[in-house]
Scaffold this active site. Structure first.
Site, short mmCIF file in Angstrom:
data_model
loop_
_atom_site.label_atom_id
_atom_site.label_comp_id
_atom_site.label_asym_id
_atom_site.label_seq_id
_atom_site.Cartn_x
_atom_site.Cartn_y
_atom_site.Cartn_z
CB CYS A 41 -0.97 0.01 1.19
SG CYS A 41 -0.23 0.43 2.76
N GLY A 42 0.31 2.38 0.08
CA GLY A 42 1.08 3.61 -0.05
C GLY A 42 2.19 3.72 0.98
#
Lengths: 689, 89
Positions: free
Chosen positions: B7-8
């Site tokens: 994810c980010g």
């Protein structure tokens, strides 16, 4: 200005990778010369600027795109999926394209032409045509073919229009269309701009003479004046219908409606609204809309799902209310609960049923995208709704399709949830038994182990019941004998309740399936490892009154994220700069924090100012868009702060459990009070212990 | 078998995904190692399979052989179906 295919492909390459490209790399990737890439980049720069995306070219650093996530996502949407140039069309897409072309063409189309357009062999086209033919046949349209002439369609206007609507819904999906209209409303331009690739563009090509934004404005304005609040999907349905009507009237193809249907629909108040819509459309396009067209517009309005109750009285409101009451009575009998006093259920059903009546009577098409889920997860309620819906069949003559029954089951489900909330505190049950003490004790012990949620406060015979009710104030009476109405919810059981009866009772009381016993839960907890860590915060530690905010107003995603961040600041979990980082993260990394339909989980790194593990929950009054096509619009924002990569694992596990459960989500979205949300959170935590 | 969820930032959705995938693997009786990481360091990881949200995953398509894109990160069924389709039978 529009892009050629090479420039579009270039834009896609830049958009779908976050790396910075050199001109040489791009030239290699696209198999063209560096000179061509430079020319194309020049053209692309202006084109992208018009879409608020910057194309940056820096010596030694490369070429890349920068822009707001919404703009980038809109761009991706406009360019269509990157793969479409690299792989061929699927059989389904070919079939849809064929249908689109056949529907659009006045001339017969030859298999050779079609094969060339699809870039497949003649044999493939013939087999695609067979499938297209059966799709069309399902809609009352005949696919005719003649050697040396080609293929064409023979159909009634009504079926033609329905097929176009179905094709749009199938190829693009309703959400896609809603997005289109929303884009137009936001000044995003026309459908006529270089549209997305694939089938939808070909279908939409039908409307090239029509100003959809203008039609949407007419619908919205007229409905607003009459206090009709259509939901998005009904608005789209009506706009598409009007666009089709205008297009077809220009081609001198108008629709017919059986006289008796027309006479009946003229009685509905919606007919006057439809007349007004028709007048506005006539004026805009210099066309006369015949009565049958107005009739169909009225049907759309009557069949529309409303966002809220309108001001004027419903069409045949009394009749419908009587039917709804009878429906509830039948469902009640089957469920063994008291639903008649739930005015929310009766009102909700009455509003819901009015359009159902028109849809069922006139056989209007209706989609229920969550039908399978309803049938699977609420199978019992679906069954009950189906049985009870016979009251409508009796009144209207037509059987309700499963799509409609699904929504009725949802209404019942919501009522059961309300009951469940009512009984969140242990309901006090009085056991009534006419035989000896032994039987009462047996029932009591079975109930105590099988339905630990209720508290048995006493036993009574049928004769001393009134006195016992006065003394003990039970919430619930469980009886082995039929009782006269005593003012308290009563469930009849057999003397030795079977497992099925117990489950029915649990369902009726809104408890659902029995939760694991305390002992089982502990064993599972030990095994899973994740949950056995001591001292970690659980959901109910961090989601408390001060970190939950309901029905907040935010005008865009930034404000929404800011709200969730501010709650974390207020609870002391993070420093103020953390909130800026949350917003920046979305800008830099895109709307990936929208983790599920309607749910966003913005967060930042521990080093951006996190002090301790924390969560916040914001429920928005009206949802906002993050630019995530799959999961927009968003109404629930969950702010997260983490100090390392594992101390919040337990929280995340509980959070996914909460968000994974459609029933829980519905409570979060619908409960009127913060206490309701907090009670639910406590319950989720307790379930684990 | 090595599965990396991305994810980010490596703190939120990737961890959620990892836990869901751990659950699924256990239920299906499949042995595999799972790890969560952020998009910045993902490209340096060795992975047989990358699982990420659609928004993040599209940045990784060119770097890994197999990337599973998930739309609804809370929907175990979607994750299960897409994951099992990619795992060797």
């Amino acid at each position: 200005m529009s892009l050629n295919w090479r420039q579009r492909r270039l834009a896609q390459v830049l958009l779908t990778s976050c790396k910075r490209w050199t001109i040489a790399e791009l030239a290699d990737r696209l198999q063209v010369s560096p000179r061509t890439v430079r020319y194309d980049l020049d053209a692309l720069t202006t084109w992208l600027k018009a879409r608020s995306v910057n194309l940056l070219r820096k010596p030694k650093r490369g070429v890349w795109l920068e822009g707001d996530p919404c703009a980038l996502s809109a761009l991706q949407y406009e360019l269509g999926p990157a793969v479409s140039y690299d792989c061929s069309l699927s059989p389904k897409e070919r079939e849809q394209l064929l249908v689109a072309w056949l529907l659009r063409s006045d001339q017969p189309l030859t298999a050779e032409d079609l094969a060339e357009k699809l870039m497949v062999s003649r044999a493939t086209v013939l087999s695609d045509l067979r499938r297209a033919g059966s799709w069309l046949a399902g809609r009352g349209i005949a696919l005719r073919g003649k050697p040396n002439v080609g293929y064409w369609l023979a159909c009634a206007e009504k079926d033609w229009r329905r097929a176009v609507c179905d094709l749009l819904a199938e190829s693009a999906g309703e959400e896609h269309l809603i997005r289109y209209l929303a884009d137009i409303g936001a000044g995003g331009g026309q459908w006529r701009r270089p549209g997305p690739d694939g089938v939808i563009a070909h279908v939409l090509g039908l409307f090239r003479e029509v100003d959809l934004a203008g039609l949407e404005a007419i619908v919205t304005e007229v409905c607003r004046r009459h206090g009709l609040a259509l939901n998005d999907s009904s608005t789209v349905g009506l706009v598409v219908h009007l666009a089709l009507a205008v297009t077809r009237l220009k081609q001198n193809k108008d629709i017919v409606m059986p006289r008796s249907d027309l006479e009946e629909i003229k009685k509905a108040p919606e007919f006057r609204v439809a007349e007004e819509v028709a007048r506005a459309v006539s004026k805009a396009y210099g066309l006369e809309l015949p009565p049958a067209e107005i009739g169909y517009i009225s049907l759309h309005l009557v069949g529309a799902k409303l966002r809220s109750r309108r001001k004027e009285t419903l069409w045949q409101a009394d009749k419908i209310k009587a039917l709804a009451t009878e429906f509830i009575r039948r469902a009640e009998t089957m469920l063994g609960v008291e639903l008649s006093s739930d005015t929310q259920l009766l009102d909700g059903l009455t509003i819901h049923l009015e359009p159902v009546q028109s849809r069922v009577k006139f056989g209007l098409p209706f989609r229920n995208p969550i039908l399978d889920e309803i049938k699977q997860k609420l199978s019992f309620l679906f069954f009950v709704a189906k049985q009870a819906s016979k009251v409508f069949t009796e009144a209207w003559g037509n059987e309700l399709p499963e799509e409609e029954i699904g929504y009725l089951a949802l209404h019942l489900g919501a009522a059961m949830e309300r009951l469940k909330l009512k009984y969140r505190s242990q309901p006090r049950a009085l056991v009534v038994c006419s035989s000896g003490v032994g039987t009462s004790q047996l029932i009591a012990s079975i109930l105590e182990s099988e339905i630990p949620e209720i508290q048995i406060v006493g036993f009574s015979s049928a004769f001393s019941l009134a006195q016992q009710i006065a003394d003990l104030h039970p919430d619930l009476i469980l009886s082995t004998v039929p009782l006269k109405n005593c003012g308290v919810q009563t469930v009849i059981l057999s003397s030795i309740p079977t497992a099925e009866e117990i489950q029915e009772l649990r369902t009726a009381l809104g408890f659902g399936f029995k939760e694991k016993k305390v002992g089982e839960g502990k064993a599972a907890k030990k095994k899973s490892g994740l949950l056995s860590r001591g001292g970690e915060p659980v959901l109910s530690d961090v989601l408390v009154a001060e970190t939950v905010l309901l029905d907040a107003e935010a005008k865009d995603w930034r404000e929404a994220v800011f709200l969730a961040g501010s709650l974390l600041v207020k609870s002391g979990a993070v420093e103020e700069r953390f909130v800026d980082s949350m917003i920046r993260a979305v800008q830099e990394l895109g709307p990936y924090i929208v983790i599920a339909p309607g749910i966003a989980m913005p967060h930042a790194r521990p080093e951006d100012g996190a002090r301790k593990v924390g969560l916040s929950l914001v429920r928005l009054k009206s949802p906002v868009s993050f630019g995530n096509p799959a999961n927009d619009p968003v109404d629930l924002i969950i702010g997260l702060s983490a100090v390392d990569s594992d101390s919040h694992l337990k929280l995340l596990a509980q959070l996914s459990k909460l968000l994974n459960n459609q029933d829980y989500l519905r409570i979060i979205r619908e409960t009127g009070s913060k206490e309701g949300v907090l009670a639910l959170i406590n319950r989720v935590c307790e379930d684990e212990e | 078998m090595r599965i990396v969820t991305v994810c980010g930032m490596g703190f939120g959705t990737s961890l959620m995904l990892k836990m869901t995938i751990d659950d699924i693997l256990k239920e299906e009786g499949i042995k595999a190692s799972t790890e969560a990481c952020d998009v910045g360091s993902a490209k340096s990881r060795q992975a047989d399979l990358v699982v990420a949200s659609t928004d993040i995953g599209k940045h990784l398509l060119t770097s890994f052989r197999k990337v599973v894109l998930i739309n609804n990160l809370t929907d175990k069924n979607e994750i299960r179906a897409k994951l099992l389709a990619e795992l060797p039978k």
